[in-house]
Design an enzyme around this catalytic site. Structure first.
Site, PDB file in Angstrom:
ATOM      1  CG  ASN A 159      -0.291   0.039   2.437  1.00 46.63           C
ATOM      2  OD1 ASN A 159       0.911  -0.120   2.519  1.00 46.63           O
ATOM      3  ND2 ASN A 159      -1.199  -0.101   3.527  1.00 46.63           N
ATOM      4  CG  PHE A 161       0.435   6.110  -2.186  1.00 44.98           C
ATOM      5  CD1 PHE A 161       0.548   7.399  -2.191  1.00 44.98           C
ATOM      6  CD2 PHE A 161      -0.337   5.415  -1.178  1.00 44.98           C
ATOM      7  CE1 PHE A 161      -0.094   8.261  -0.973  1.00 44.98           C
ATOM      8  CE2 PHE A 161      -0.866   6.032  -0.115  1.00 44.98           C
ATOM      9  CZ  PHE A 161      -0.741   7.494  -0.093  1.00 44.98           C
ATOM     10  CG  HIS A 269       0.576   5.704   9.254  1.00 46.23           C
ATOM     11  ND1 HIS A 269       0.136   6.474   8.480  1.00 46.23           N
ATOM     12  CD2 HIS A 269       1.125   4.486   8.971  1.00 46.23           C
ATOM     13  CE1 HIS A 269       0.422   5.672   7.381  1.00 46.23           C
ATOM     14  NE2 HIS A 269       1.148   4.466   7.617  1.00 46.23           N
ATOM     15  CG  MET A 304      -5.244   2.598  -6.181  1.00 45.21           C
ATOM     16  SD  MET A 304      -4.034   1.438  -6.863  1.00 45.21           S
ATOM     17  CE  MET A 304      -3.258   2.159  -8.660  1.00 45.21           C
ATOM     18  CG  HIS A 325      -3.190   4.298   9.057  1.00 49.09           C
ATOM     19  ND1 HIS A 325      -4.335   3.735   9.035  1.00 49.09           N
ATOM     20  CD2 HIS A 325      -2.446   3.718   8.431  1.00 49.09           C
ATOM     21  CE1 HIS A 325      -4.149   2.633   8.762  1.00 49.09           C
ATOM     22  NE2 HIS A 325      -3.208   2.444   8.242  1.00 49.09           N
ATOM     23  CE  LYS A 395      -0.532   1.048  -4.870  1.00 49.13           C
ATOM     24  NZ  LYS A 395      -0.896   1.312  -3.157  1.00 49.13           N
TER      25      LYS A 395
END
Length: 396
Positions: A159, A161, A269, A304, A325, A395
């Site tokens: 995840n 990016f 986070h 995304m 977060h 990504k």
């Protein structure tokens, strides 16, 4: 506002409808309240199942810390910076801009072929002292020094990016932002796993309902060693994001000469902080949560294809001055890959310059909760400063 659920040694303060929390995640939350060291537990609206402790939980412990309540990507977090550009100033070919960013910042398992020049990151010194501390980390990672050095300024996968975003509405409608999400890369993961193994082996953790919740307790060499390595990894994550942001800024400046950048915003986070609540000193672990002290600027991203929010904390002590977060997953990566196709991804990311292949289908927007609903559930924790929508997404 939150809902209170009775726990064993502490109540659970929940900033979402309890009926929406998956059974396995609720079981993990109840397990946390059995810990003898528990002071309090606050649960964010993006909560979902994790290892040992849920993602989206803020756990305050007295004289103890659980590595699983931090997560394996120690120091994972966000950075963002507003630019002087508006949408009209971006190049027509956003694909070329994405490729330039991808050329500047290695993604996935890739790393820099040579070390990033520290001068690339103006205003961030102390590199020599930082790297000299590597020899004091857990002996099991000492052989990873070269890889750790070359992974500074790299994105990773999953995840994580990098995005180019446009501000939505208000006086700054169309203003361009740069945003990224990453953490402590392989070295943070290696340190976390080694210390989790040590914690599980300690006798005082033998009777816990979930050995993945094993803790270190104050005044022990194991706690001292974990905190030493933890704080180093948190700094690594912050330096990694600062380096990446500098590289992305340079990529944009090479594309659009003359662009200027404001002061960056950055927040962890997945981390530990020593804080004080209810007259008690506690170790606060935020796993999928940001600090939201009064006036603290934070970043809460969606998926995304949906957009993100820049927020300012309200300092709510009921949440241990914390907020969510991100949107949070609503289905596992495996389920997302089975349910959706590359064609679905292309449809849901229409208008965004990004990968649209099967390799990132598990990051499809439908695999995540509604970011707008998540923000609406925590109006007593943060106020919105800016709403952003991505036009480019990189990504791993």
């Amino acid at each position: 506002m939150y809902t209170t659920i009775e726990g064993v040694r502490s109540d659970i303060r929940l900033w979402t409808d309890p009926a929406t929390v998956e059974e396995a995640a609720m079981r993990q939350l109840r397990n946390v309240t059995t810990l003898p060291w528990i002071h309090g537990l606050a649960v964010m609206p993006d909560v979902h199942y994790g290892k040992g402790a849920t993602v989206g939980s803020v756990i305050a412990l007295r004289d103890a810390v659980s590595p699983a309540a931090v997560g394996v990507d120690i120091g994972c977090g966000m950075s963002a910076v507003r630019t002087s550009l508006t949408a009209a100033g971006l190049p027509d070919d956003l694909g070329a801009l994405r490729r330039r960013i991808e050329a500047a910042v290695p993604v996935g398992f890739d790393l820099h072929s040579k070390l990033v020049d520290p001068a690339t990151v103006p205003g961030l010194g102390g590199w020599e002292a930082f790297w000299s501390a590597f020899s004091s980390l857990h002996p099991g990672v000492h052989s990873l020094l070269d890889r750790a050095r070359r992974q500074i300024g790299t994105l990773g996968g999953g995840n994580h990016f990098i995005e180019v975003c446009l501000e939505q509405g208000g006086d700054d409608d169309g203003r361009v932002w740069l945003m990224l999400h990453s953490g402590s890369r392989g070295i943070g993961n290696e340190l976390a796993k080694r210390h989790m193994d040590i914690a599980r082996s300690l006798p005082h953790n033998a009777d816990l309902p979930d050995r993945d919740l094993s803790v270190f307790v104050a005044g022990t060499p194991e706690m001292d060693a974990y905190r030493h390595d933890l704080y180093w990894a948190q700094e690594y994550a912050a330096r990694n994001r600062a380096t990446m942001l500098a590289l992305v800024q340079r990529a944009l400046a090479e594309t659009v000469p003359g662009v200027r950048f404001e002061k960056p915003i950055s927040c962890h986070h997945n981390y530990v902080a020593e804080e004080h609540y209810d007259g008690v000193d506690v170790m606060v672990t935020r796993k999928g949560a940001i600090r939201a002290g009064k006036g603290d600027l934070g970043i809460i991203p969606g998926s995304m294809g949906t957009g993100s929010y820049i927020v300012s904390g309200l300092g709510n002590e009921a949440s241990f001055r914390s907020a969510s977060h991100g949107a949070g997953r609503r289905m596992s990566r495996t389920k997302a890959r089975k349910r959706f196709s590359a064609a679905d991804l292309a449809e849901q990311t229409r208008g965004v310059e990004c990968r649209k292949d099967a390799g990132v289908v598990d990051e499809i927007p439908s695999a995540y909760k509604d970011i707008d609903a998540v923000i609406a559930a925590q109006t007593d924790l943060v106020e919105v400063v800016a709403h952003l929508k991505q036009v480019v997404c990189v990504k791993g």
